[in-house]
Motif scaffolding. Structure first.
Motif, mmCIF file in Angstrom:
data_model
loop_
_atom_site.group_PDB
_atom_site.id
_atom_site.type_symbol
_atom_site.label_atom_id
_atom_site.label_comp_id
_atom_site.label_asym_id
_atom_site.label_seq_id
_atom_site.Cartn_x
_atom_site.Cartn_y
_atom_site.Cartn_z
ATOM 1 N N MET A 1 35.441 26.627 -34.866
ATOM 2 C CA MET A 1 34.553 25.969 -34.236
ATOM 3 C C MET A 1 34.407 24.629 -34.501
ATOM 4 S SD MET A 1 30.339 26.435 -35.128
ATOM 5 C CE MET A 1 30.515 27.979 -35.952
ATOM 6 N N ILE A 2 34.337 23.772 -33.515
ATOM 7 C CA ILE A 2 34.063 22.217 -33.372
ATOM 8 C C ILE A 2 32.248 22.081 -33.501
ATOM 9 C CG2 ILE A 2 34.367 20.157 -32.252
ATOM 10 C CD1 ILE A 2 36.821 21.867 -33.048
ATOM 11 N N ARG A 3 32.227 21.238 -34.381
ATOM 12 C CA ARG A 3 30.607 20.633 -34.438
ATOM 13 C C ARG A 3 30.761 19.389 -34.189
ATOM 14 N NH1 ARG A 3 27.751 24.312 -38.768
ATOM 15 N NH2 ARG A 3 29.646 25.937 -39.298
ATOM 16 N N HIS A 4 29.915 18.928 -33.276
ATOM 17 C CA HIS A 4 29.545 17.762 -32.731
ATOM 18 C C HIS A 4 28.277 17.190 -32.975
ATOM 19 C CE1 HIS A 4 29.765 14.678 -29.273
ATOM 20 N NE2 HIS A 4 28.771 15.375 -28.668
ATOM 21 N N ILE A 5 28.244 16.194 -33.578
ATOM 22 C CA ILE A 5 26.946 15.403 -33.795
ATOM 23 C C ILE A 5 26.995 13.857 -33.453
ATOM 24 C CG2 ILE A 5 25.669 14.775 -36.017
ATOM 25 C CD1 ILE A 5 27.609 17.022 -37.664
ATOM 26 N N VAL A 6 25.811 13.392 -33.125
ATOM 27 C CA VAL A 6 25.688 12.024 -32.328
ATOM 28 C C VAL A 6 24.437 11.534 -32.743
ATOM 29 C CG1 VAL A 6 25.854 10.804 -30.258
ATOM 30 C CG2 VAL A 6 27.095 13.099 -30.310
ATOM 31 N N PHE A 7 24.648 10.419 -33.385
ATOM 32 C CA PHE A 7 23.289 9.823 -33.613
ATOM 33 C C PHE A 7 23.119 8.672 -32.545
ATOM 34 C CE2 PHE A 7 25.134 11.322 -37.540
ATOM 35 C CZ PHE A 7 24.359 11.989 -38.021
ATOM 36 N N PHE A 8 21.552 8.537 -32.435
ATOM 37 C CA PHE A 8 21.193 7.462 -31.460
ATOM 38 C C PHE A 8 19.936 6.689 -32.029
ATOM 39 C CE2 PHE A 8 22.750 10.933 -28.536
ATOM 40 C CZ PHE A 8 23.361 10.300 -27.548
ATOM 41 N N SER A 9 19.826 5.304 -31.567
ATOM 42 C CA SER A 9 18.619 4.631 -32.152
ATOM 43 C C SER A 9 18.273 3.919 -30.626
ATOM 44 C CB SER A 9 19.145 3.431 -32.777
ATOM 45 O OG SER A 9 19.955 2.586 -32.286
ATOM 46 N N VAL A 10 16.855 4.171 -30.470
ATOM 47 C CA VAL A 10 16.044 3.136 -29.432
ATOM 48 C C VAL A 10 15.671 1.799 -29.949
ATOM 49 C CG1 VAL A 10 14.038 3.566 -27.972
ATOM 50 C CG2 VAL A 10 15.169 5.510 -28.856
ATOM 51 N N VAL A 80 20.356 8.171 -20.396
ATOM 52 C CA VAL A 80 20.008 7.766 -21.730
ATOM 53 C C VAL A 80 20.676 6.535 -22.081
ATOM 54 C CG1 VAL A 80 20.559 8.202 -24.203
ATOM 55 C CG2 VAL A 80 19.692 10.048 -22.536
ATOM 56 N N ARG A 81 21.963 6.094 -21.535
ATOM 57 C CA ARG A 81 22.677 4.977 -21.852
ATOM 58 C C ARG A 81 21.855 3.647 -21.681
ATOM 59 N NH1 ARG A 81 27.936 4.869 -19.246
ATOM 60 N NH2 ARG A 81 28.708 5.950 -20.971
ATOM 61 N N PRO A 82 21.086 3.584 -20.746
ATOM 62 C CA PRO A 82 20.517 2.234 -20.711
ATOM 63 C C PRO A 82 19.274 1.833 -21.472
ATOM 64 C CG PRO A 82 20.360 3.387 -18.519
ATOM 65 C CD PRO A 82 21.313 4.525 -19.425
ATOM 66 N N LEU A 83 19.039 3.208 -22.108
ATOM 67 C CA LEU A 83 17.458 3.251 -22.898
ATOM 68 C C LEU A 83 17.873 3.256 -24.443
ATOM 69 C CD1 LEU A 83 15.604 6.019 -20.982
ATOM 70 C CD2 LEU A 83 15.405 3.428 -20.821
ATOM 71 N N ARG A 84 19.143 3.607 -24.769
ATOM 72 C CA ARG A 84 19.353 3.592 -26.081
ATOM 73 C C ARG A 84 20.071 2.332 -26.565
ATOM 74 N NH1 ARG A 84 25.127 3.019 -26.747
ATOM 75 N NH2 ARG A 84 26.206 4.459 -25.088
ATOM 76 N N GLU A 85 20.223 1.986 -28.055
ATOM 77 C CA GLU A 85 20.798 0.762 -28.503
ATOM 78 C C GLU A 85 21.952 1.422 -29.188
ATOM 79 O OE1 GLU A 85 18.617 -2.500 -30.962
ATOM 80 O OE2 GLU A 85 18.433 -0.812 -31.997
ATOM 81 N N MET A 86 22.137 2.141 -30.307
ATOM 82 C CA MET A 86 23.187 2.670 -31.019
ATOM 83 C C MET A 86 23.665 4.070 -30.633
ATOM 84 S SD MET A 86 24.030 4.615 -34.164
ATOM 85 C CE MET A 86 22.293 4.775 -34.817
ATOM 86 N N ARG A 87 24.753 4.437 -30.670
ATOM 87 C CA ARG A 87 25.267 5.636 -30.370
ATOM 88 C C ARG A 87 26.607 5.878 -31.361
ATOM 89 N NH1 ARG A 87 29.273 8.339 -28.153
ATOM 90 N NH2 ARG A 87 29.019 10.804 -27.469
ATOM 91 N N ILE A 88 26.584 6.576 -32.466
ATOM 92 C CA ILE A 88 27.761 6.981 -33.365
ATOM 93 C C ILE A 88 27.881 8.711 -32.858
ATOM 94 C CG2 ILE A 88 28.453 7.212 -35.542
ATOM 95 C CD1 ILE A 88 26.592 4.674 -36.183
ATOM 96 N N ALA A 89 29.222 8.906 -33.031
ATOM 97 C CA ALA A 89 29.595 10.397 -32.644
ATOM 98 C C ALA A 89 30.396 10.723 -33.582
ATOM 99 C CB ALA A 89 29.893 10.615 -31.193
#
Length: 105
Positions: A1-10, A80-89
């Protein structure tokens, strides 16, 4: 199983509700076994930069690739891309994950 975790900031003053709505589109993607969107509870004492977490489980790499290729993924990303600041996956294969301490004193 692959676990996919993404963090976003606004960004400060950004529209967190719109980010959450855009991310929620991902829950309709049929290639994930589990897909959850959560707001950070901000219980960590040292870091408050993350606003949202996307957590997904996929049967294998092919399922994750199909998820990313699905039109709902593109729709969510475009909103989402234009509304977020940071993205880490990060993705990892849970079948080879460390489950016991390897520490030796």
């Amino acid at each position: 199983m692959i676990r996919h975790i993404v963090f976003f900031s606004v960004p400060e003053g950004g529209d967190a509700d719109a980010v959450e709505a855009g991310l929620s589109i991902l829950t309709e993607n049929p290639h994930a076994t589990v897909l959850e969107i959560g707001r950070n509870a901000r219980s960590d004492l040292y870091d408050e930069k993350v606003d949202f977490i996307v957590y997904g489980e996929f049967e294998d790499e092919a399922a994750l690739a199909a998820y990313r290729a699905h039109p709902l993924y593109e729709k969510s990303t475009s909103l989402v891309r234009p509304l977020r600041e940071m993205r880490i996956a990060a993705d990892f294969d849970s079948s080879v994950a460390v489950r016991h301490s390897r520490y030796r004193d």
